[in-house]
Design an enzyme around this catalytic site. Structure first.
Site, PDB file in Angstrom:
ATOM      1  N   LYS A   1     -13.281  37.150 -23.045  1.00  0.00           N
ATOM      2  CA  LYS A   1     -13.488  35.876 -22.352  1.00  0.00           C
ATOM      3  C   LYS A   1     -14.948  35.620 -21.992  1.00  0.00           C
ATOM      4  O   LYS A   1     -15.318  34.478 -21.707  1.00  0.00           O
ATOM      5  CB  LYS A   1     -12.621  35.829 -21.090  1.00  0.00           C
ATOM      6  CG  LYS A   1     -11.124  35.788 -21.349  1.00  0.00           C
ATOM      7  CD  LYS A   1     -10.348  35.684 -20.049  1.00  0.00           C
ATOM      8  CE  LYS A   1      -8.847  35.700 -20.276  1.00  0.00           C
ATOM      9  NZ  LYS A   1      -8.344  37.045 -20.670  1.00  0.00           N
TER      10      LYS A   1
ATOM     11  N   HIS B   1     -11.625  31.176 -20.999  1.00  0.00           N
ATOM     12  CA  HIS B   1     -10.226  31.494 -20.721  1.00  0.00           C
ATOM     13  C   HIS B   1      -9.310  30.486 -21.407  1.00  0.00           C
ATOM     14  O   HIS B   1      -9.230  29.330 -21.005  1.00  0.00           O
ATOM     15  CB  HIS B   1     -10.000  31.482 -19.204  1.00  0.00           C
ATOM     16  CG  HIS B   1      -8.745  32.161 -18.773  1.00  0.00           C
ATOM     17  ND1 HIS B   1      -7.761  32.563 -19.653  1.00  0.00           N
ATOM     18  CD2 HIS B   1      -8.293  32.500 -17.533  1.00  0.00           C
ATOM     19  CE1 HIS B   1      -6.773  33.120 -18.982  1.00  0.00           C
ATOM     20  NE2 HIS B   1      -7.068  33.097 -17.702  1.00  0.00           N
TER      21      HIS B   1
END
Length: 412
Positions: free
Chosen positions: A336, A341
């Site tokens: 990430k 995300h």
């Protein structure tokens, strides 16, 4: 009953870095950030104006024009990535009993853009002007349904929606279906397209997002002292999961084996993780138990690593609880940090990354890691990739609602 073995024979992805596996792998090793100013809609009135958009996405000719119009963006991502995964696997589904072939896809949100468009039409023009495709486009199972239709997969077909752990849970469920003989091949993973006015506004209101509008590329900073929230992203990560003997018989290449899935709940708070990470810790232990591993055998962990103040500390505490002194020897990185995300799709893209790291013997870095949080003091493989042959890997995915999932993957 002897459980059957489950292997990964194909992978596919679209994400903020790239729209294919080879290009994604190239950018992961380069430590490139896919985070940039948002362009999908006017964000001038929003406090956060950047995110992880999928760029230059052209679903045709992978998806025909008529079908594109009848699918929300998240379903388009799922079909596009599944095409790459199925092609990569080399499998010809027509040669097998369709009731032994399945599809389980995770999505935390589903067709949010279609919901917004449909509701806008309802308010401005009335119910008689609404599209007949509003419901088929917005339902979260549109991805798994459309994939099964495309490939004629008539076996187990479900959708998992457990927020940011959706894709991981989908792969865990797929593993069990194959282990216990209900299917031989399952297309699995996750897809998400929640960068919409409601999605962005809702996460801003929840105070979950980074506000680094002046420096988007450095906004996702897992385990960093000055992190200020996660970066909202979109995309898909899809894998072809196959029973080992079935794959072996047809001469398929194998990336890795899915050996265990730990599935727990915090039972604590609807958005915050348990501060001591007890649910996450038990998910990791459970995955290792099912895989038959001693805890000190795990070499690498792909962290949930969202760049939130509470989440990164809780996950670090959980790793220390599980691994003890071995935690300091464990290589940990956050995909990430480069892609942001992807909510319910995150676990799918991260499983693709894990498969590639095991295949190539290189661990991708956690970028933007310059001033570590004192409470986050493990080896996060900072900023540059590291050559390392790993055979036992965990991948963590944790979601709102206290959902925890850890997958154990190993070389064959």
């Amino acid at each position: 009953m002897t459980r059957r073995r489950v292997v990964v024979t194909g992978i596919g992805t679209v994400n903020p870095l790239a729209n294919s596996v080879p290009d994604t792998w190239r950018d992961l090793l380069a430590g490139k950030s896919g985070i940039a100013p948002l362009t999908l809609f006017d964000v001038s009135k929003y406090k956060v104006r950047f995110g992880g958009e999928v760029k230059n996405f052209k679903p045709e000719p992978i998806i025909d024009h008529k079908s594109v119009r009848r699918m929300d963006r998240f379903t388009q991502f799922a079909l596009y990535a599944s095409h790459e995964a199925v092609t990569d696997s080399g499998i010809d589904f027509a040669k097998y009993d369709p009731f032994r072939l399945g599809c389980i896809i995770g999505s935390g949100v589903g067709g949010l853009a279609e919901f917004e468009d449909g509701h806008g039409t309802l308010l401005s023009k009335g119910p008689d002007r609404m599209s007949p495709f509003v419901i088929p486009k917005m339902i979260p199972n549109a991805a798994s349904g459309n994939i099964s239709i495309r490939y004629g997969l008539r076996g187990p077909n479900t959708t998992v929606s457990t927020a940011c752990s959706s894709a991981a849970h989908a792969m865990g469920d797929s593993m069990r279906q194959i282990q216990y003989g209900f299917a031989d091949v399952i297309v699995s993973g996750g897809a998400e397209a929640a960068i919409t006015p409601t999605g962005l506004g809702g996460f801003i209101a929840a105070r979950a997002l980074s506000h680094r509008n002046d420096d988007p590329a450095h906004a996702s900073r897992p385990f960093e002292k000055d992190r200020d929230g996660f970066v909202l992203s979109e995309g898909a990560g899809i894998l072809v999961l196959e029973e080992y003997e079935h794959a072996k018989k047809r001469g398929a290449k194998v990336y890795c084996e899915l050996l265990g899935c730990g599935n727990t709940a915090d039972a604590y708070h609807i958005t915050a993780p348990h501060e001591d990470g007890i649910g996450a810790a038990e998910a990791m232990r459970a995955a290792c138990r099912e895989a038959g591993w001693n805890l000190n055998e795990v070499q690498y962990l792909n962290a949930h690593g969202t760049s939130t103040g509470l989440g990164d500390v809780a996950e670090t505490k959980a790793m220390k609880q599980v691994f003890g002194d071995h935690a300091k020897k464990l290589m940990v990185s956050s995909t990430k940090s480069m892609i942001g995300h992807l909510l319910g799709a995150s676990g799918g893209v991260e499983a693709v990354a894990c498969a590639l790291m095991m295949k190539h013997g290189v661990i991708h870095p956690t970028i933007n890691h310059t001033t570590p949080d004192p409470e986050c003091d493990l080896d996060y493989v900072p900023n540059t990739p590291r050559e390392a042959r790993v055979t036992k890997v965990l991948s963590n995915s944790f979601g709102f609602g206290g959902h925890n999932c850890s997958l154990a993957l190993g070389t064959v």
